[in-house]
Design an enzyme around this catalytic site. Structure first.
Site, PDB file in Angstrom:
ATOM      1  N   CYS A   2       0.853  -1.188   0.000  1.00 53.65           N
ATOM      2  CA  CYS A   2       0.000   0.000   0.000  1.00 53.65           C
ATOM      3  C   CYS A   2       0.892   1.242   0.000  1.00 53.65           C
ATOM      4  O   CYS A   2       2.087   1.157   0.149  1.00 53.65           O
ATOM      5  CB  CYS A   2      -0.868   0.004   1.250  1.00 53.65           C
ATOM      6  N   ARG A  27       1.756   1.640  -6.159  1.00 54.84           N
ATOM      7  CA  ARG A  27       1.813   0.632  -5.081  1.00 54.84           C
ATOM      8  C   ARG A  27       0.467  -0.049  -4.881  1.00 54.84           C
ATOM      9  O   ARG A  27       0.311  -0.926  -4.043  1.00 54.84           O
ATOM     10  CB  ARG A  27       2.257   1.298  -3.765  1.00 54.84           C
ATOM     11  N   TRP A  81      -3.680  -1.604  -1.401  1.00 57.24           N
ATOM     12  CA  TRP A  81      -3.539  -2.823  -2.210  1.00 57.24           C
ATOM     13  C   TRP A  81      -4.043  -3.914  -1.276  1.00 57.24           C
ATOM     14  O   TRP A  81      -3.349  -4.291  -0.318  1.00 57.24           O
ATOM     15  CB  TRP A  81      -2.072  -3.038  -2.595  1.00 57.24           C
ATOM     16  N   ASN A 107       0.728  -0.130   6.182  1.00 54.95           N
ATOM     17  CA  ASN A 107       1.131  -0.969   5.055  1.00 54.95           C
ATOM     18  C   ASN A 107       1.795  -2.186   5.661  1.00 54.95           C
ATOM     19  O   ASN A 107       2.716  -2.064   6.463  1.00 54.95           O
ATOM     20  CB  ASN A 107       2.112  -0.190   4.168  1.00 54.95           C
ATOM     21  N   GLY A 108       1.304  -3.384   5.326  1.00 56.65           N
ATOM     22  CA  GLY A 108       1.895  -4.600   5.889  1.00 56.65           C
ATOM     23  C   GLY A 108       0.803  -5.597   6.225  1.00 56.65           C
ATOM     24  O   GLY A 108      -0.353  -5.445   5.824  1.00 56.65           O
ATOM     25  N   GLU A 486       9.657 -21.140 -18.682  1.00 52.99           N
ATOM     26  CA  GLU A 486       9.476 -19.753 -18.216  1.00 52.99           C
ATOM     27  C   GLU A 486      10.604 -18.861 -18.729  1.00 52.99           C
ATOM     28  O   GLU A 486      10.369 -17.733 -19.178  1.00 52.99           O
ATOM     29  CB  GLU A 486       9.378 -19.721 -16.689  1.00 52.99           C
ATOM     30  N   LYS A 490      10.014 -15.598 -21.081  1.00 53.46           N
ATOM     31  CA  LYS A 490      10.534 -14.267 -20.704  1.00 53.46           C
ATOM     32  C   LYS A 490      11.344 -13.687 -21.846  1.00 53.46           C
ATOM     33  O   LYS A 490      11.176 -12.530 -22.230  1.00 53.46           O
ATOM     34  CB  LYS A 490      11.409 -14.384 -19.438  1.00 53.46           C
ATOM     35  N   GLU A 493       9.055 -12.845 -24.931  1.00 52.41           N
ATOM     36  CA  GLU A 493       7.997 -11.825 -24.777  1.00 52.41           C
ATOM     37  C   GLU A 493       8.546 -10.427 -24.536  1.00 52.41           C
ATOM     38  O   GLU A 493       7.834  -9.448 -24.761  1.00 52.41           O
ATOM     39  CB  GLU A 493       7.021 -12.222 -23.691  1.00 52.41           C
ATOM     40  N   HIS A 509      15.103 -36.153 -29.807  1.00 52.02           N
ATOM     41  CA  HIS A 509      13.971 -36.671 -30.626  1.00 52.02           C
ATOM     42  C   HIS A 509      13.525 -35.649 -31.648  1.00 52.02           C
ATOM     43  O   HIS A 509      12.341 -35.517 -31.932  1.00 52.02           O
ATOM     44  CB  HIS A 509      12.827 -37.077 -29.694  1.00 52.02           C
ATOM     45  N   LYS A 608      -1.204  -6.653 -19.719  1.00 55.45           N
ATOM     46  CA  LYS A 608      -0.916  -7.208 -18.385  1.00 55.45           C
ATOM     47  C   LYS A 608      -1.971  -8.224 -17.998  1.00 55.45           C
ATOM     48  O   LYS A 608      -1.667  -9.204 -17.353  1.00 55.45           O
ATOM     49  CB  LYS A 608      -0.856  -6.095 -17.335  1.00 55.45           C
TER      50      LYS A 608
HETATM   51  C1  AGP Z   1       3.574 -13.367 -18.172  1.00 54.33           C
HETATM   52  O1  AGP Z   1       4.907 -12.921 -18.366  1.00 54.33           O
HETATM   53  C2  AGP Z   1       2.738 -13.112 -19.368  1.00 54.33           C
HETATM   54  N1  AGP Z   1       2.572 -11.701 -19.502  1.00 54.33           N
HETATM   55  C3  AGP Z   1       1.426 -13.898 -19.452  1.00 54.33           C
HETATM   56  O2  AGP Z   1       1.790 -15.170 -19.888  1.00 54.33           O
HETATM   57  C4  AGP Z   1       0.612 -14.102 -18.156  1.00 54.33           C
HETATM   58  O3  AGP Z   1       1.337 -14.935 -17.272  1.00 54.33           O
HETATM   59  C5  AGP Z   1      -0.707 -14.794 -18.524  1.00 54.33           C
HETATM   60  O4  AGP Z   1      -1.432 -13.934 -19.370  1.00 54.33           O
HETATM   61  C6  AGP Z   1      -1.571 -15.145 -17.293  1.00 54.33           C
HETATM   62  O5  AGP Z   1      -1.882 -13.967 -16.608  1.00 54.33           O
HETATM   63  P1  AGP Z   1      -2.523 -14.104 -15.125  1.00 54.33           P
HETATM   64  O6  AGP Z   1      -1.476 -14.758 -14.266  1.00 54.33           O
HETATM   65  O7  AGP Z   1      -2.848 -12.712 -14.710  1.00 54.33           O
HETATM   66  O8  AGP Z   1      -3.755 -14.979 -15.238  1.00 54.33           O
END
Ligand code: AGP
Length: 613
Positions: A2, A27, A81, A107-108, A486, A490, A493, A509, A608
C-alpha cells in the site's frame, strides 16, 4: 503493498496528501482515503478528525473531497492494495478506533489480528481489515501518551507494518513505526512529511531520513525524534535524494520489471509469512475452506492457468505428486473446457492467476464449478473476479506487479503451491522430519535469492554476448523443465528473440536438428537426481557446437568443462530449485531486451491482463 502519506506543518495538508497518493498509485489503487485534523475553533482548541474514503483510483477520492472543506495542516492518507478484506469503502484506510479521535494508516500484514480482535470484544469494528484491529489495539493502550500507546500495542503484534498514527488530542504530532514495510521522513522547514517512499515529498524536499525496522518516530512541525527498540533516542543521517519522481516510484530501478525481479526475496517472505509451522513441519493456508477429511478425499488435482502462471503450475504438479501423492495435471485454461475434462466431486481444481481477471482462466473456473469440483484460487489481486468466483483459495501477496512480463508473481505462485503440497502431504505421507526440512529450506530461500540476484552484472555481460542471436534453446529436466519454459517465455515476450524450451531428454527426438553455432542453448544442470542425465544431454548439445550457457550449482567444478559461460546458483532442496533457478533467466531476458532497446515494462502486442478469450 500500500501507499502511505502524512504531513504536519503550516500548509493545507489536503493537496499535499492527494498529490502524494497520486505518486504512490503504483503501489496499488483498490481504494484510498485521507484523514485531517480540523481545528474547530481556535478559542476552544477543540479538534476533530475528518476523513474521506473512496473505492478505486485516487481520482475517485480527489473528486469526493473537492466539495468538502477539509481544512487543516496535519493529515494522513493511504492508497490500498488489499490483502485482508474485499475492495469496499469500509475496508479503505484510514482506520479509526472507537472514539473517532485516533486514526491510523498501515502498510503490511498483521498475522495475529484475529487473536487480537478476539480480545477486544468490547470494541466495535466496521471493517474486515487487520489494520482496523491495530487502530483499536493502540486506542486500548492510549492513556494520554500517544507514542507509548503505539509502542505498547506493537509489542503485542506479529507481522509487518509501516504505519502512521494521528490523534485529535495531539494535533502537534504524528507517530510512525516501521517493521518490514518502508517509511521515509521528508525534512522541511518547520514542516515534515512521511511516506512509503520518497516520491510524495520530492516536490517539497529532497532531504530525507529512512526509518529502519524496529524504529519509531515522533514527528512534529519543529522537529523529528526517532527511537530504537530500546526506546533510546537515536540520531539519524539526513540523506539527499537524487531521484526524480518516476525514478523514485521505481525505487531507483530503471523500470518496474527490474524492480519487481529484485522484489522477489521480500515478497517471497510475504507469501510464506504466518503460513508455515516449523515445529509441526507443516503449512497452513487459511483460505482453502476444506476440512482435513475433504483434503484427504481428493483423488485428483487439476491446475489451470495461462502463460507464466501455467509454468508455475507445472512446478506445482511436481510438488503435489511428490509430497501429497495425488495425481496432478496441468491444463492450459484455454484448452481445459474444450477437452471435456473428467471432473468428479473428488477433484480439486486450482485456478492460478496473477491478475485474477484472465478470461481463459475464469471460463475454466466456471466450467470446473459447473462439473462439481472443489475450485480454489491462487491469485495476486485481492477481490479480483477469479478470487471472488472460486470457493476460497490463497492470495500470493506479491504486491502490485506492473510490468507486463510476470516475475515476482511467478515465484510467489510456486511458493504457495509448495505450501499447499506440504499441507496436503502432511495429512498423508510426509513425515514430520521431511516437513521440517522443507520449511527450513523455504525459510532460507530469500537469502539464497539475494545471492542469485547479486550476479546481476555477470548475467548482464552474458546478455551482451548473446543479444544478437536470432534463436535460443532452453533446456531443463524434471522440475527444471518448467523453469526452462518460463525462461524461454521471458526472453521471447520482452526481447522478441525466438526461443524454444524442451526437456533435456527430449532434445534428441528432433529439436536437436535446430542446434548450430548460431543457435545457442541455455541449459539448467543443477545438482539433483537428474544431474547426470542432464549432463549427457548437454554433451549432445556441445557436440553440435551450440554455444552453451549453463546454470549450475555452486561448487560444481565439472560445469566449466561443459561450457564457457556458467552461472552458479546456491544449492537447495530439489522441489525448491525453481525459486532460485528462474531468477537468472529473468535477468538474462531483461538485460537482453534492454540492450535491444525494447520497452521491457510494456512489450509490443502484450497486455498485463488478457481479459479476452
Ligand atoms: C507473463 O509474463 C505473461 N505476460 C502472461 O503469460 C501471463 O502470465 C498470462 O497472461 C496469465 O496472466 P494471469 O497470471 O494474470 O492470469
Amino acid at each position: 503493498m500500500c501507499g502511505i502519506v502524512g504531513y504536519i506543518g503550516n500548509k493545507q495538508a489536503l493537496p499535499i496528501l492527494i498529490g502524494g497518493l497520486r505518486r504512490l498509485e503504483y503501489r496499488g489503487y483498490d481504494s484510498a482515503g485521507v484523514a485531517i485534523i480540523k481545528i474547530q475553533d481556535t478559542d476552544s482548541k477543540i479538534q476533530m478528525i475528518e476523513s474521506v474514503k473512496a473505492v478505486g483510483k485516487i481520482d475517485m477520492l480527489a473528486d469526493k473531497v473537492k466539495d468538502k472543506k477539509l481544512d487543516g495542516t496535519v493529515g494522513i492518507a493511504h492508497t490500498r492494495w488489499a490483502t485482508h478484506g474485499g475492495v469496499i469503502e469500509q475496508n479503505a484506510h484510514p482506520h479509526f478506533g472507537c472514539d473517532g479521535k485516533l486514526v491510523i494508516v498501515h502498510n503490511g500484514i498483521i498475522e495475529n489480528y484475529r487473536e487480537l480482535k478476539e480480545k477486544m470484544k468490547d470494541h466495535k469494528f466496521v471493517s474486515e481489515t487487520d489494520t482496523e484491529v491495530l487502530a483499536h489495539l493502540i486506542e486500548s493502550h492510549y492513556d494520554g501518551d500517544l507514542k507509548l500507546a503505539v509502542e505498547t500495542a506493537l509489542s503485542h503484534v506479529r507481522g509487518t507494518y509501516g504505519l502512521v498514527v494521528m490523534h485529535a488530542d495531539h494535533p502537534e504530532e504524528l507517530i510512525a513505526a516501521r517493521l518490514g514495510s518502508p517509511l521515509v521522513i521528508g525534512m522541511g522547514e518547520n514542516e515534515h512529511y512521511i511516506a512509503s517512499d520518497a516520491t510524495p515529498m520530492l516536490a517539497y524536499t529532497k532531504k530525507v531520513m529512512f526509518l529502519e525496522d524496529g524504529e519509531i518516530a515522533e514527528i512534529k512541525k519543529d522537529g523529528v525524534k526517532i527511537y530504537n527498540l530500546k526506546d533510546e533516542l537515536i540520531t539519524k543521517h539526513i540523506e539527499e535524494i537524487e531521484w526524480n519522481d518516476e525514478q523514485a516510484q521505481k525505487q531507483g530501478y530503471e523500470n518496474f520489471m527490474l524492480k519487481e525481479i529484485h522484489d522477489q526475496p521480500t515478497v517471497f517472505e510475504d507469501a510464506i509469512r504466518g503460513r508455515v509451522n516449523l515445529e509441526e513441519g507443516t503449512a497452513h493456508l487459511g483460505g482453502l475452506n476444506m476440512t482435513d477429511d475433504e483434503m484427504r478425499s481428493i483423488e485428483r488435482i487439476v491446475l489451470i492457468a495461462c502463460g507464466t502462471a501455467s509454468y508455475a503450475a507445472m512446478v506445482g504438479k511436481y510438488a503435489f505428486e511428490r509430497l501429497a501423492g495425488i495425481p496432478t495435471e496441468v491444463d492450459y485454461a484455454s484448452e481445459f473446457r474444450y477437452r471435456d475434462p473428467i471432473i468428479t466431486d473428488k477433484t480439486l481444481v486450482f485456478a492460478i492467476s496473477q491478475s485474477g481477471e484472465t478470461a481463459d482462466t475464469l471460463a475454466a473456473v466456471r466450467e470446473a464449478k459447473r462439473k462439481g469440483a472443489f475450485v480454489r484460487g491462487i491469485v495476486n489481486v485481492v477481490g479480483s473476479t477469479i478470487a471472488r468466483e472460486t470457493d476460497g483459495g490463497t492470495y500470493i501477496h506479491a504486491g502490485p506487479e506492473l510490468a507486463v512480463a510476470s516475475t515476482k508473481a511467478y515465484t510467489n505462485m510456486v511458493a504457495i503451491m509448495i505450501l499447499y503440497a506440504i499441507q496436503f502431504g502432511r495429512l498423508k505421507r510426509v513425515t514430520l522430519a521431511t516437513g521440517q526440512r522443507l520449511i527450513t529450506a523455504l525459510l532460507e530461500i530469500p537469502e539464497k535469492m539475494n545471492k542469485v540476484l547479486e550476479q546481476n552484472d555477470k548475467i548482464k555481460d552474458l546478455a551482451q554476448k548473446y543479444k544478437d542471436c536470432k534463436d535460443m534453446m532452453f533446456l531443463g529436466r524434471g522440475i527444471n523443465y518448467p523453469v526452462a519454459l518460463e525462461g524461454s517465455l521471458k526472453l521471447k515476450e520482452i526481447s522478441y528473440i525466438h526461443a524454444e524450451a524442451y526437456p533435456g531428454g527430449e532434445m534428441k527426438h528432433g529439436p536437436i536438428a535446430l542446434l548450430s553455432p548460431e543457435f545457442p542453448t541455455f541449459a539448467i544442470m543443477v545438482k539433483d537426481q537428474l544431474y547426470e542425465k542432464m549432463r549427457s544431454n548437454i554433451e549432445e548439445v556441445k557436440a553440435r557446437k551450440s554455444p552453451i550457457i549453463l546454470l549450475a550449482t555452486e561448487g560444481d567444478n565439472c560445469a566449466k568443462e561443459l561450457a564457457e559461460d556458467v552461472i552458479y546458483v546456491p544449492d537447495t532442496m530439489e522441489l525448491l530449485e525453481p525459486l532460485l533457478n528462474t531468477l537468472p533467466l529473468q535477468l538474462f531476458a531483461y538485460h537482453t531486451a534492454v540492450m535491444l532497446g525494447r520497452d521491457v515494462d510494456r512489450p509490443r502486442n502484450l497486455a498485463k491482463s488478457v481479459t479476452v478469450e
